[in-house]
Design an enzyme around this catalytic site. Structure first.
Site, mmCIF file in Angstrom:
data_model
loop_
_atom_site.group_PDB
_atom_site.id
_atom_site.type_symbol
_atom_site.label_atom_id
_atom_site.label_comp_id
_atom_site.label_asym_id
_atom_site.label_seq_id
_atom_site.Cartn_x
_atom_site.Cartn_y
_atom_site.Cartn_z
ATOM 1 N N ASN A 118 0.864 -1.183 0.000
ATOM 2 C CA ASN A 118 0.000 0.000 0.000
ATOM 3 C C ASN A 118 0.901 1.233 0.000
ATOM 4 O O ASN A 118 1.444 1.615 1.020
ATOM 5 C CB ASN A 118 -0.893 -0.020 1.254
ATOM 6 C CG ASN A 118 -1.718 1.243 1.387
ATOM 7 O OD1 ASN A 118 -1.854 2.020 0.435
ATOM 8 N ND2 ASN A 118 -2.283 1.463 2.568
ATOM 9 N N TRP A 119 1.040 1.815 -1.179
ATOM 10 C CA TRP A 119 1.947 2.969 -1.309
ATOM 11 C C TRP A 119 1.364 4.261 -0.745
ATOM 12 O O TRP A 119 2.075 5.274 -0.663
ATOM 13 C CB TRP A 119 2.283 3.199 -2.789
ATOM 14 C CG TRP A 119 3.189 2.166 -3.391
ATOM 15 C CD1 TRP A 119 3.728 1.072 -2.778
ATOM 16 C CD2 TRP A 119 3.665 2.150 -4.742
ATOM 17 N NE1 TRP A 119 4.505 0.372 -3.667
ATOM 18 C CE2 TRP A 119 4.493 1.007 -4.880
ATOM 19 C CE3 TRP A 119 3.482 2.980 -5.853
ATOM 20 C CZ2 TRP A 119 5.122 0.687 -6.077
ATOM 21 C CZ3 TRP A 119 4.109 2.658 -7.043
ATOM 22 C CH2 TRP A 119 4.928 1.516 -7.154
ATOM 23 N N LYS A 120 0.084 4.256 -0.416
ATOM 24 C CA LYS A 120 -0.580 5.480 0.073
ATOM 25 C C LYS A 120 -0.365 6.621 -0.941
ATOM 26 O O LYS A 120 -0.424 6.363 -2.128
ATOM 27 C CB LYS A 120 -0.095 5.817 1.485
ATOM 28 C CG LYS A 120 -0.164 4.585 2.394
ATOM 29 C CD LYS A 120 0.008 4.875 3.838
ATOM 30 C CE LYS A 120 -0.091 3.561 4.622
ATOM 31 N NZ LYS A 120 -0.144 3.725 6.046
ATOM 32 N N HIS A 131 -9.684 1.703 4.429
ATOM 33 C CA HIS A 131 -8.422 1.864 5.178
ATOM 34 C C HIS A 131 -8.636 2.829 6.346
ATOM 35 O O HIS A 131 -9.382 3.803 6.218
ATOM 36 C CB HIS A 131 -7.319 2.380 4.251
ATOM 37 C CG HIS A 131 -5.977 2.326 4.903
ATOM 38 N ND1 HIS A 131 -5.553 3.287 5.795
ATOM 39 C CD2 HIS A 131 -4.988 1.404 4.835
ATOM 40 C CE1 HIS A 131 -4.348 2.949 6.242
ATOM 41 N NE2 HIS A 131 -3.983 1.815 5.671
ATOM 42 N N GLU A 147 -6.936 5.143 7.540
ATOM 43 C CA GLU A 147 -6.638 6.561 7.278
ATOM 44 C C GLU A 147 -7.848 7.235 6.622
ATOM 45 O O GLU A 147 -8.153 8.396 6.906
ATOM 46 C CB GLU A 147 -5.394 6.679 6.385
ATOM 47 C CG GLU A 147 -4.131 6.446 7.192
ATOM 48 C CD GLU A 147 -2.957 5.914 6.391
ATOM 49 O OE1 GLU A 147 -2.996 5.925 5.151
ATOM 50 O OE2 GLU A 147 -1.989 5.463 7.031
ATOM 51 N N GLU A 149 -5.932 -4.643 10.621
ATOM 52 C CA GLU A 149 -4.975 -3.561 10.851
ATOM 53 C C GLU A 149 -5.337 -2.794 12.127
ATOM 54 O O GLU A 149 -6.097 -1.819 12.064
ATOM 55 C CB GLU A 149 -4.978 -2.592 9.667
ATOM 56 C CG GLU A 149 -4.544 -3.216 8.367
ATOM 57 C CD GLU A 149 -3.873 -2.195 7.452
ATOM 58 O OE1 GLU A 149 -2.752 -2.451 7.025
ATOM 59 O OE2 GLU A 149 -4.478 -1.135 7.190
ATOM 60 N N GLY A 171 1.651 2.639 10.715
ATOM 61 C CA GLY A 171 2.587 3.744 10.500
ATOM 62 C C GLY A 171 3.283 4.225 11.758
ATOM 63 O O GLY A 171 3.839 5.316 11.787
ATOM 64 N N SER A 173 2.854 -1.730 10.572
ATOM 65 C CA SER A 173 4.295 -1.706 10.880
ATOM 66 C C SER A 173 4.999 -3.036 10.596
ATOM 67 O O SER A 173 5.850 -3.483 11.375
ATOM 68 C CB SER A 173 4.521 -1.256 12.327
ATOM 69 O OG SER A 173 4.056 0.060 12.501
ATOM 70 N N GLY A 222 2.646 -1.000 4.434
ATOM 71 C CA GLY A 222 2.633 0.415 4.075
ATOM 72 C C GLY A 222 4.044 0.945 3.894
ATOM 73 O O GLY A 222 4.685 0.754 2.858
ATOM 74 N N GLY A 223 4.561 1.586 4.922
ATOM 75 C CA GLY A 223 5.873 2.248 4.879
ATOM 76 C C GLY A 223 6.980 1.403 4.250
ATOM 77 O O GLY A 223 7.737 1.892 3.399
HETATM 78 P P1 PGA Z 1 2.406 0.615 7.772
HETATM 79 O O1 PGA Z 1 1.004 0.809 7.040
HETATM 80 O O2 PGA Z 1 2.980 -0.686 7.264
HETATM 81 O O3 PGA Z 1 3.214 1.805 7.385
HETATM 82 O O4 PGA Z 1 2.127 0.541 9.232
HETATM 83 C C1 PGA Z 1 0.114 -0.253 6.856
HETATM 84 C C2 PGA Z 1 -1.136 0.257 6.205
HETATM 85 O O5 PGA Z 1 -1.476 1.423 6.404
HETATM 86 O O6 PGA Z 1 -1.807 -0.470 5.454
#
Ligand code: PGA
Length: 238
Positions: free
Chosen positions: A9-11, A88, A90, A155, A161, A199, A220-221
């Protein structure tokens, strides 16, 4: 053997097509016999990237119409997407998405031929409150939905994050709870995949797959750092 899903997930990264193409090439190269890599870049880069494991980060709940700024699931399928992340945390937190609208999106995504990656996860600490939230999220988003076609991403909000990943035993407990909710929603609930996100890195990835027995990971990150992503794929493929 079932493949392990590693979903990137590149956001809202990167911010240039050159970087997106480069990152995509490096990412898909990491796929091996044991894994299935799915890349979810920002919408604008989707037409530039080709591959079976392409996903969007959202879609709208109607297929067409006067919905300024929204994206049709049919159009996503047409440009080569096979997956879509929905709900998601966010988007729930920053944009205010709720599970009733998320359910509408899950429904139309499946109709359009996309596999929804439904994100659920609690903010609360403590079993009673956490499981109550998870149950409500899942029942709202998934009742009446063909469950075999769904990927559920667990999640926990505190882990996203933050570098503060969910303890593996707790994640395992939640995975079992999620499976039971899925079974309660329909017999095909046993076919839905459950992945972990929050994470994930090269050091903790393996435990979520081999100990907590998730079907995959939502990253994500670490999906923006080629070396780290490669380390994740290698760790789960041992
Ligand atoms: P993260 O993000 O790996 O940076 O914690 C995961 C996500 O938001 O799907």
């Amino acid at each position: 053997m079932e493949k392990i899903f590693i979903i990137a997930n590149w956001k809202m990264h990167p911010i240039s097509s050159g970087e997106a193409k480069k990152l995509f090439e490096e990412t898909v190269k990491t796929e091996n016999k044991k894994t299935k890599i799915i890349v979810c870049p920002p919408f604008v880069f989707l037409p530039l990237l080709k591959g079976k494991g392409l996903g969007a980060q959202n879609c709208f709940w109607e297929k067409e119409g006067s919905f300024t700024g929204e994206i049709s699931p049919i159009a996503l399928k047409e440009i080569g997407c096979n997956y879509v992340i929905l709900g998601h945390s966010e988007r729930r937190k920053i944009i205010g998405e709720d599970f009733l609208s998320i359910k509408k999106k899950v429904k139309i995504a499946i109709k359009a031929g996309l596999t929804p990656i439904l994100c659920v996860g609690e903010n609360e600490i403590g079993d009673v409150a956490a499981t109550k939230t998870l149950k409500k999220q899942m029942e709202t988003a998934l009742s009446g939905i063909p469950l075999a076609q769904v990927i559920v991403a667990y999640e926990p909000v505190f882990a996203i994050g933050t570098g503060n990943s969910c303890p593996v035993d707790l994640a395992m407990k939640r995975r079992i709870f999620i499976r039971n909710i899925l079974l309660g929603l329909g017999s095909r609930g046993k076919e839905a995949k459950i992945v972990y996100g929050g994470s994930v890195n090269g050091r903790n990835a393996e435990e979520y797959i081999h100990r907590a027995r998730f079907d995959g990971l939502l990253v994500g990150g670490a999906s923006l750092k080629t070396k780290e992503f490669k380390a994740i794929v290698e760790a789960v493929s041992k």
